[in-house]
Design an enzyme around this catalytic site. Structure first.
Site, short mmCIF file in Angstrom:
data_model
loop_
_atom_site.label_atom_id
_atom_site.label_comp_id
_atom_site.label_asym_id
_atom_site.label_seq_id
_atom_site.Cartn_x
_atom_site.Cartn_y
_atom_site.Cartn_z
N ASP A 34 39.78 41.55 39.14
CA ASP A 34 40.88 42.27 38.50
C ASP A 34 41.12 41.70 37.10
OD1 ASP A 34 43.16 43.72 37.92
OD2 ASP A 34 44.49 42.45 39.12
N ASP B 28 40.96 48.80 36.10
CA ASP B 28 40.53 47.44 35.75
C ASP B 28 40.27 46.55 36.95
OD1 ASP B 28 43.15 47.04 36.61
OD2 ASP B 28 43.43 45.33 35.27
N GLU B 29 40.11 47.13 38.12
CA GLU B 29 39.83 46.29 39.28
C GLU B 29 38.88 46.97 40.24
OE1 GLU B 29 43.24 46.00 42.18
OE2 GLU B 29 44.28 46.93 40.50
#
Ligand code: TTP
Ligand code: CA
Length: 436
Positions: free
Chosen positions: A56, A149-150
């Site tokens: 993340d 974003d993860e």
């Protein structure tokens, strides 16, 4: 920030160790890394036997902005504003002032008047995310994006390809994200998605945290139930009203009782509380649909008979979707007529479901609209627009009718788990369902 090692000291375990400076594997007893001299050594007994990770990025939008404007490096940065007037994210410096995502901008600026506020530039973030995704996919095909974003990564079986344990490959990935994309990320390493996701959050930013199998239960015991991914405020309140606040209380509660009270999610909470999560890292999560169909020996034109054939298909879809820990928001019915013409009908549900009963009711309604009495040679049903069931949050729990259905299906699922899928029918699969 120093890496965190959650392992309970175990004299018997052969500890693995990793240099956080250069990402290399080092001797567990080394005081410093022989390659780079770094002293940030991460030690954990299971370090080199775990291979499911959650990666993340740290303060993602703000990190991208700082990358593109080095003058901002040491400034508090808030990304947000625009029509909604809320904070999208704040960099870690701004967070020390109490600024956080979803905070109204006026409040954020009151807390941190010196903050630099930047309007979001989604194209820029999407481009960084694509590059990060490509780096992940160069490590393993099993990458399951969770948000921009993860992602979860399963590195099981690719250690030989990389000639390195998963932990080492992940440390290298972290270094490449930083050097090639210019943002930092935190890694959580464990034996399953649930624990990996918790781990990635323990040591942010630039974290690398490990939760081993052996320590999982103890680690979780005193944590609030809200830590469980997918347990939102409403479910937390409901559980708290029943006296359940810590994960440890879920560990000691009778799973059958939890299933009776909360349905499918009760069983899942019971397993997660013990650190058990068998959901695979599923790279096709977004694109996939789960469906089942059957071709009749002789064509069928009678509606009731078509409905009868629909129920076992719904059970099959439901079983598979539950096995994968997914839920689907769109139900699709397919009919192939005797003349081979095919028609499909779809409907968007109020909320994602895993339930055979919900799928059956929806399928039956679609059938009523679609079927004109023509003889059919095939019927199929499926769910698409899939999402992680934990993220979907099982809102069925709060719809009274669906909650009953969920509890009933959970009880049947528990029996199936014990005695085998084929042993337990519901009656509906064997005879004509009641009309209504
Ligand atoms: P997150 O991963 O939740 O947060 P983050 O990356 O900013 O910070 P952390 O280090 O705690 O992971 O979200 C990723 C991006 O999504 C975030 O940079 C901005 C955006 N976002 C919003 O626009 N609104 C929100 O409410 C949240 C939580 C995130
Ligand atoms: Ca993030």
């Amino acid at each position: 920030m120093a890496p965190r090692n959650l392992a309970a000291a175990s004299p018997k375990a052969k500890a693995g160790a990793l240099c956080r400076g250069c990402g290399g594997a080092v001797d567990a007893h080394a005081g410093a890394c022989p390659s780079c001299g770094g002293r940030r050594i991460l030690r954990h007994p299971e370090l080199f036997s775990l291979s499911v990770a959650h990666v993340d990025c740290d303060a993602f939008y703000a990190s991208v902005e700082k990358r593109d404007n080095p003058a901002l490096a040491d400034r508090p940065v808030i990304v947000g504003g625009g029509r909604r007037g809320v904070v999208a994210t704040a960099c870690y410096i701004a967070r020390t002032y109490g600024v956080h995502s979803a905070m109204p901008m006026f409040k954020a600026l009151k807390a941190c008047p010196d903050a630099v506020v930047i309007r979001p530039d989604m194209a820029k973030y999407a481009e960084a995310a694509r590059r990060i995704r490509a780096l992940m996919e160069s490590l393993t095909p099993l990458v399951q994006p969770v948000s921009i974003d993860e992602a979860f990564l399963d590195l099981t079986g690719v250690e030989r390809l990389h000639k390195a344990p998963a932990a080492v490959s992940l440390a290298r990935l972290q270094a490449r994200i930083s050097s090639e994309v210019g943002v930092t990320a935190s890694v959580g390493l464990s034996c399953n998605k649930f624990l990996a996701k918790i781990a990635s959050d323990l040591d942010k930013p630039r974290g690398f945290s490990v939760i081993g199998r052996a320590e999982a239960q103890t680690f979780l015991a005193d944590k609030p139930i809200g830590l469980i991914w997918g347990v939102g405020a409403a479910l937390s309140r409901k559980l708290a009203a029943d006296g359940l606040r810590t994960i440890g209380q879920l560990q000691t509660a009778d799973p059958g009782e939890l299933a009776r009270r909360y349905g499918e999610i009760g069983l899942r909470l019971s397993r997660l509380a013990r650190g058990e999560d068998d959901r695979p890292v599923n790279p096709e999560r977004d694109a996939k649909s789960i469906s089942a169909e059957t071709t009749f020996e002789t064509d069928i034109s009678e509606r009731g008979a078509l409905e009868d054939s629909l129920w076992p298909l719904c059970e099959k879809v439901s079983r598979r979707i539950k096995e994968q820990g997914l839920a689907g928001r769109v139900a699709v019915l397919k009919l192939k007529r005797a003349d081979f013409s095919t028609l499909t009908r779809r409907t968007t549900l109020d909320h994602p479901t895993q339930l055979a009963g919900t799928l059956f009711d929806t399928g039956r309604a679609l059938l009523a609209k679609a079927h004109d009495g023509a003889p059919c040679r095939l019927i199929g049903i499926g769910l698409c627009d899939l999402e992680d069931a934990a993220v979907a949050g099982q809102p069925e729990l709060f719809a009274p009718d669906d909650a009953r259905l969920a509890a009933r299906e959970a009880a049947l699922d528990a029996l199936r788990a014990k005695f085998g899928a084929r042993v337990i029918g519901t009656g509906r699969g064997l005879k004509k369902p009641e009309q209504g």
